[in-house]
Design a protein around this motif. Structure first.
Motif, PDB file in Angstrom:
ATOM      1  N   HIS A   1     -13.151   0.600  -0.229  1.00 46.58           N
ATOM      2  CA  HIS A   1     -11.676   0.833  -0.315  1.00 46.58           C
ATOM      3  C   HIS A   1     -10.960   0.066  -1.541  1.00 46.58           C
ATOM      4  O   HIS A   1     -10.171  -0.977  -1.523  1.00 46.58           O
ATOM      5  CB  HIS A   1     -10.892   0.286   0.917  1.00 46.58           C
TER       6      HIS A   1
ATOM      7  N   ARG B   1      -8.128   8.001   3.522  1.00 43.73           N
ATOM      8  CA  ARG B   1      -8.058   7.152   4.689  1.00 43.73           C
ATOM      9  C   ARG B   1      -9.403   7.192   5.356  1.00 43.73           C
ATOM     10  O   ARG B   1      -9.712   8.681   5.538  1.00 43.73           O
ATOM     11  CB  ARG B   1      -7.012   7.281   5.518  1.00 43.73           C
TER      12      ARG B   1
ATOM     13  N   MET C   1       1.863  -3.492  -7.235  1.00 39.95           N
ATOM     14  CA  MET C   1       1.858  -3.132  -5.811  1.00 39.95           C
ATOM     15  C   MET C   1       2.412  -4.456  -5.280  1.00 39.95           C
ATOM     16  O   MET C   1       3.438  -4.465  -4.302  1.00 39.95           O
ATOM     17  CB  MET C   1       0.686  -2.817  -5.072  1.00 39.95           C
TER      18      MET C   1
ATOM     19  N   ALA D   1       0.801  -1.121  -0.158  1.00 41.36           N
ATOM     20  CA  ALA D   1       0.097   0.099  -0.032  1.00 41.36           C
ATOM     21  C   ALA D   1       0.904   1.187   0.084  1.00 41.36           C
ATOM     22  O   ALA D   1       2.219   1.085   0.312  1.00 41.36           O
ATOM     23  CB  ALA D   1      -0.879  -0.119   1.122  1.00 41.36           C
ATOM     24  N   VAL D   2       0.448   2.294  -0.440  1.00 41.30           N
ATOM     25  CA  VAL D   2       1.380   3.397  -0.531  1.00 41.30           C
ATOM     26  C   VAL D   2       0.970   4.168   0.975  1.00 41.30           C
ATOM     27  O   VAL D   2       1.935   4.640   1.417  1.00 41.30           O
ATOM     28  CB  VAL D   2       0.861   4.703  -1.590  1.00 41.30           C
ATOM     29  N   GLY D   3      -0.255   4.002   1.521  1.00 43.47           N
ATOM     30  CA  GLY D   3      -0.360   4.558   3.033  1.00 43.47           C
ATOM     31  C   GLY D   3       0.238   3.590   3.937  1.00 43.47           C
ATOM     32  O   GLY D   3      -0.056   2.502   3.656  1.00 43.47           O
TER      33      GLY D   3
ATOM     34  N   LEU E   1       0.713   3.002  -8.231  1.00 44.65           N
ATOM     35  CA  LEU E   1      -0.662   3.089  -7.885  1.00 44.65           C
ATOM     36  C   LEU E   1      -1.387   4.327  -8.383  1.00 44.65           C
ATOM     37  O   LEU E   1      -2.498   4.717  -8.416  1.00 44.65           O
ATOM     38  CB  LEU E   1      -1.263   2.405  -6.815  1.00 44.65           C
TER      39      LEU E   1
HETATM   40  C1  GLV Z   1      -4.360   2.095  -0.334  1.00 40.44           C
HETATM   41  O1  GLV Z   1      -5.329   2.576   0.263  1.00 40.44           O
HETATM   42  C2  GLV Z   1      -2.912   2.280  -0.445  1.00 40.44           C
HETATM   43  O2  GLV Z   1      -2.704   3.181   0.630  1.00 40.44           O
HETATM   44  O3  GLV Z   1      -2.337   1.847  -1.272  1.00 40.44           O
END
Ligand code: GLV
Length: 326
Positions: free
Chosen positions: A287, A240, A299, A76-78, A101
């Motif tokens: 999500h 988020r 990813m 995830a990026v987050g 992403l």
């Molecule tokens: C998805 O929510 C992410 O953070 O990749």
């Protein structure tokens, strides 16, 4: 030589597990069982690496059990599931999956914006429920997207992708607010004008939230902020859960203090605030902003690259807390 042990916490593409197995002894969760925090901690006890997916909380308690752990690679990026200071204190590197992403997520931000503005799911439910017996002049009138003002809160890579789509594709007037201002070149490329947060809230016809979650961004949009928005405005959250006060939003939607909302993320997801489930003027998705097969594969592979890069070749690609290695 004995392979290092890693844990993959959730089901992922089998070919990614196969790739990891070339380098590591992998304990996976292809059955996708829901593990308690204690189970996660127990499974991490003898692992040097973990492949996580954003839902697994890696905090001091879990880390205390995982004395051999060196890296957690988030797919995830987050990464608000990571307690980064606790990881740094334990010398555990965190990594994420930026860039791969960006465009897919920006596409989805726009999809949600369009669906929200043009009442796509609300009208579909009406049709599916057999309520459509004749056309009428004002049926499901929504808001225009083209030529309107697009507000973006959080102008990182995904925010910029949404700005480009809005400005270049739909002739929108783009305003944004961010912790730091973009360079003049990037502002020109995105055709975006920096404004104060209050001005953003007051002027946006469509406000898209793309900022990272942290204790500081908790309830960035609550009742006072919603009160500043136009009654005709639409709010889109692809950032988020927790950035929006969902109870306050549901009340604003019910009382038509804003026109509509599109939400891909929720406070306490996968639970959704019950009031959001009963207001009609909200589009709800589970999500899925980065969910296309090529992007999810990219990813997963990038998270694997981070594990292989760090544990085998000595260098992670996307380190979040390089100070953990000092
Ligand atoms: C998805 O929510 C992410 O953070 O990749």
């Amino acid at each position: 030589m004995k392979k290092a042990k890693i844990l993959v916490t959730r089901a992922v593409f089998p070919e990614v597990i196969a790739r990891l197995e070339q380098y590591f002894e992998v304990e996976h969760n292809q059955a996708d069982e829901a593990w308690s925090k204690q189970q996660l901690a127990d499974k991490l006890r003898d692992k040097v690496g973990a492949f996580t997916t954003g839902g697994e909380r890696i905090d001091a308690e879990v880390l205390a059990a995982a004395s051999q752990l060196k890296i957690c690679a988030n797919m995830a990026v987050g990464y608000n599931n990571f307690d980064v200071p606790a990881m740094t204190a334990r010398k555990v590197l965190g990594t994420n999956t930026p860039d791969v992403l960006t465009e897919t997520t920006a596409d989805f931000g726009f999809a949600l914006l369009m669906a929200t503005a043009r009442r796509v799911t609300e009208s579909e439910h009406y049709l599916r429920d057999g309520k459509w017996d004749r056309w009428s002049y004002d049926m499901f009138s929504g808001s225009d997207v083209h030529g309107s003002t697009l507000g973006i809160l959080g102008m990182g890579r995904i925010g910029q992708g949404i700005a480009r789509r809005g400005a270049h594709g739909f002739g929108m007037n783009v305003v944004y607010h961010n912790r730091s201002r973009l360079s003049p070149e990037l502002e020109a490329e995105c055709k975006a004008r920096y404004v104060a947060k209050d001005e953003l809230l007051k002027t946006a016809d469509h406000l898209v939230l793309v900022l990272p979650y942290s204790a500081q961004s908790h309830h960035t949009i609550g009742a006072p902020e919603l009160a500043l928005m136009k009654p005709t405005a639409n709010l889109v959250n692809i950032a988020r859960g927790g950035i929006v006060d969902d109870a306050a939003l549901a009340a604003a939607l019910r009382e038509k203090r804003i026109a509509a909302a599109g939400l891909d993320v929720f406070e306490g997801e996968p639970k959704v605030h019950p009031d959001l489930l009963t207001v009609p003027n909200v589009v709800l998705t589970p999500h899925i902003a980065s969910a296309t097969v090529p992007t999810r594969k990219a990813m997963a592979n990038l998270a694997a690259d981070n594990l292989i890069g760090f544990l085998v070749q000595g260098k992670a690609l996307n380190p979040l807390n390089p100070e953990a290695l000092a």
